[in-house]
Motif scaffolding. Structure first.
Motif, PDB file in Angstrom:
ATOM      1  N   PHE A  76      47.927 -13.410  17.114  1.00 58.95           N
ATOM      2  CA  PHE A  76      47.881 -12.258  16.228  1.00 58.95           C
ATOM      3  C   PHE A  76      47.932 -10.933  16.982  1.00 58.95           C
ATOM      4  N   ASP A  77      48.476  -9.917  16.323  1.00 59.77           N
ATOM      5  CA  ASP A  77      48.484  -8.561  16.881  1.00 59.77           C
ATOM      6  C   ASP A  77      47.070  -8.014  16.903  1.00 59.77           C
ATOM      7  N   SER A  78      46.646  -7.510  18.025  1.00 61.21           N
ATOM      8  CA  SER A  78      45.373  -6.787  18.158  1.00 61.21           C
ATOM      9  C   SER A  78      44.193  -7.527  17.546  1.00 61.21           C
ATOM     10  N   TYR A  79      44.109  -8.834  17.756  1.00 58.53           N
ATOM     11  CA  TYR A  79      43.019  -9.613  17.175  1.00 58.53           C
ATOM     12  C   TYR A  79      41.705  -9.324  17.890  1.00 58.53           C
ATOM     13  N   LYS A  80      40.666  -9.136  17.116  1.00 59.78           N
ATOM     14  CA  LYS A  80      39.306  -8.972  17.630  1.00 59.78           C
ATOM     15  C   LYS A  80      38.420 -10.022  16.982  1.00 59.78           C
ATOM     16  N   SER A  81      37.571 -10.626  17.760  1.00 57.01           N
ATOM     17  CA  SER A  81      36.663 -11.640  17.246  1.00 57.01           C
ATOM     18  C   SER A  81      35.836 -11.084  16.090  1.00 57.01           C
ATOM     19  N   GLY A  82      35.817 -11.831  14.993  1.00 47.98           N
ATOM     20  CA  GLY A  82      35.019 -11.444  13.842  1.00 47.98           C
ATOM     21  C   GLY A  82      35.618 -10.354  12.978  1.00 47.98           C
ATOM     22  N   GLN A  83      36.882 -10.020  13.214  1.00 49.31           N
ATOM     23  CA  GLN A  83      37.473  -8.937  12.416  1.00 49.31           C
ATOM     24  C   GLN A  83      37.518  -9.322  10.948  1.00 49.31           C
ATOM     25  N   ILE A  84      37.324  -8.326  10.096  1.00 47.38           N
ATOM     26  CA  ILE A  84      37.255  -8.601   8.664  1.00 47.38           C
ATOM     27  C   ILE A  84      38.555  -8.283   7.939  1.00 47.38           C
ATOM     28  N   HIS A  85      39.425  -7.480   8.553  1.00 50.94           N
ATOM     29  CA  HIS A  85      40.690  -7.179   7.879  1.00 50.94           C
ATOM     30  C   HIS A  85      41.707  -8.284   8.192  1.00 50.94           C
ATOM     31  N   PRO A  86      42.686  -8.476   7.322  1.00 59.42           N
ATOM     32  CA  PRO A  86      43.655  -9.566   7.496  1.00 59.42           C
ATOM     33  C   PRO A  86      44.437  -9.452   8.810  1.00 59.42           C
ATOM     34  N   VAL A  87      44.727 -10.609   9.386  1.00 54.35           N
ATOM     35  CA  VAL A  87      45.470 -10.672  10.644  1.00 54.35           C
ATOM     36  C   VAL A  87      46.970 -10.648  10.378  1.00 54.35           C
ATOM     37  N   GLU A  88      47.710 -10.214  11.374  1.00 62.01           N
ATOM     38  CA  GLU A  88      49.165 -10.269  11.328  1.00 62.01           C
ATOM     39  C   GLU A  88      49.631 -10.978  12.582  1.00 62.01           C
ATOM     40  N   THR A  89      50.542 -11.935  12.413  1.00 65.56           N
ATOM     41  CA  THR A  89      51.061 -12.645  13.573  1.00 65.56           C
ATOM     42  C   THR A  89      51.865 -11.690  14.439  1.00 65.56           C
ATOM     43  N   ASP A  90      51.883 -11.975  15.722  1.00 66.96           N
ATOM     44  CA  ASP A  90      52.654 -11.175  16.664  1.00 66.96           C
ATOM     45  C   ASP A  90      54.132 -11.456  16.424  1.00 66.96           C
ATOM     46  N   LYS A  91      54.823 -10.501  15.869  1.00 63.37           N
ATOM     47  CA  LYS A  91      56.234 -10.680  15.504  1.00 63.37           C
ATOM     48  C   LYS A  91      57.125 -10.922  16.715  1.00 63.37           C
ATOM     49  N   ASN A  92      56.667 -10.570  17.901  1.00 63.06           N
ATOM     50  CA  ASN A  92      57.437 -10.813  19.115  1.00 63.06           C
ATOM     51  C   ASN A  92      57.509 -12.296  19.481  1.00 63.06           C
ATOM     52  N   LEU A  93      56.617 -13.097  18.918  1.00 65.01           N
ATOM     53  CA  LEU A  93      56.570 -14.513  19.268  1.00 65.01           C
ATOM     54  C   LEU A  93      57.520 -15.369  18.437  1.00 65.01           C
ATOM     55  N   ILE A  94      58.124 -14.767  17.422  1.00 59.62           N
ATOM     56  CA  ILE A  94      59.074 -15.485  16.558  1.00 59.62           C
ATOM     57  C   ILE A  94      60.370 -14.683  16.554  1.00 59.62           C
ATOM     58  N   ASP A  95      61.487 -15.355  16.860  1.00 61.08           N
ATOM     59  CA  ASP A  95      62.765 -14.643  16.935  1.00 61.08           C
ATOM     60  C   ASP A  95      63.353 -14.394  15.543  1.00 61.08           C
ATOM     61  N   ASP A  96      64.525 -13.782  15.519  1.00 66.38           N
ATOM     62  CA  ASP A  96      65.164 -13.415  14.256  1.00 66.38           C
ATOM     63  C   ASP A  96      65.534 -14.607  13.384  1.00 66.38           C
ATOM     64  N   ASP A  97      65.680 -15.783  14.004  1.00 69.07           N
ATOM     65  CA  ASP A  97      66.013 -16.992  13.255  1.00 69.07           C
ATOM     66  C   ASP A  97      64.771 -17.737  12.768  1.00 69.07           C
ATOM     67  N   GLY A  98      63.589 -17.172  13.017  1.00 71.08           N
ATOM     68  CA  GLY A  98      62.352 -17.821  12.587  1.00 71.08           C
ATOM     69  C   GLY A  98      61.865 -18.889  13.551  1.00 71.08           C
ATOM     70  N   GLU A  99      62.437 -18.925  14.750  1.00 65.88           N
ATOM     71  CA  GLU A  99      62.047 -19.904  15.774  1.00 65.88           C
ATOM     72  C   GLU A  99      61.094 -19.250  16.769  1.00 65.88           C
ATOM     73  N   LEU A 100      60.323 -20.091  17.442  1.00 64.51           N
ATOM     74  CA  LEU A 100      59.424 -19.588  18.481  1.00 64.51           C
ATOM     75  C   LEU A 100      60.222 -18.998  19.622  1.00 64.51           C
ATOM     76  N   ASP A 101      59.753 -17.880  20.137  1.00 65.38           N
ATOM     77  CA  ASP A 101      60.305 -17.324  21.371  1.00 65.38           C
ATOM     78  C   ASP A 101      59.391 -17.821  22.487  1.00 65.38           C
ATOM     79  N   TRP A 102      59.791 -18.929  23.078  1.00 68.37           N
ATOM     80  CA  TRP A 102      58.949 -19.629  24.056  1.00 68.37           C
ATOM     81  C   TRP A 102      58.615 -18.761  25.258  1.00 68.37           C
ATOM     82  N   GLN A 103      59.553 -17.955  25.722  1.00 68.24           N
ATOM     83  CA  GLN A 103      59.301 -17.118  26.897  1.00 68.24           C
ATOM     84  C   GLN A 103      58.227 -16.077  26.602  1.00 68.24           C
ATOM     85  N   LYS A 104      58.297 -15.444  25.456  1.00 72.79           N
ATOM     86  CA  LYS A 104      57.293 -14.433  25.106  1.00 72.79           C
ATOM     87  C   LYS A 104      55.934 -15.078  24.851  1.00 72.79           C
ATOM     88  N   LEU A 105      55.950 -16.258  24.232  1.00 76.41           N
ATOM     89  CA  LEU A 105      54.697 -16.980  23.995  1.00 76.41           C
ATOM     90  C   LEU A 105      54.052 -17.351  25.329  1.00 76.41           C
TER      91      LEU A 105
END
Length: 120
Positions: A76-105
């Motif tokens: 997740f982007d900027s995840y902090k333990s115990g955060q109460i607001h909704p998380v967002e996945t790190d968009k850099n980890l998934i490419d434009d085709d919806g596949e994992l970007d293994w190098q960035k991961l």
């Protein structure tokens, strides 16, 4: 503590990411501990909620980290333990085709793991 998702799409992205992140995290922890001659062990705790803890030790220095919290920091982007607001996945980890970007991961996981092995 489970992260809160803003919608089903964020949840589905996390489902795609978390298993590969977990595997990369465990492998990188092993590699880094061997490279730097740290002792590493794992423990399971059940209270206040089930968790898996990685214990890193060198000399008198001991660090304990929740493995899932570490996975969430990669996932997740900027995840902090115990955060109460909704998380967002790190968009850099998934490419434009919806596949994992293994190098960035891999890179994000390695950076996090290296930060855990501070000098004593």
């Amino acid at each position: 503590m489970q992260p809160k998702f803003k919608d089903i799409k964020e949840y589905e992205k996390a489902q795609l990411l978390l298993q590969p992140i977990y595997i990369r995290l465990i492998d990188n922890l092993r590699q880094q501990s061997e490279l730097l001659s740290w002792d590493i062990s794992y423990e399971e705790i059940t209270e206040p909620f089930p968790a898996y803890i990685v214990c890193l030790k060198k000399g008198n220095y001991i660090s304990k980290n929740n493995i899932w919290e570490l996975c969430f920091q990669v996932c997740f982007d900027s995840y902090k333990s115990g955060q109460i607001h909704p998380v967002e996945t790190d968009k850099n980890l998934i490419d434009d085709d919806g596949e994992l970007d293994w190098q960035k991961l891999d890179l994000k996981t390695k950076i996090l793991v290296k930060s855990l092995f501070i000098s004593e």
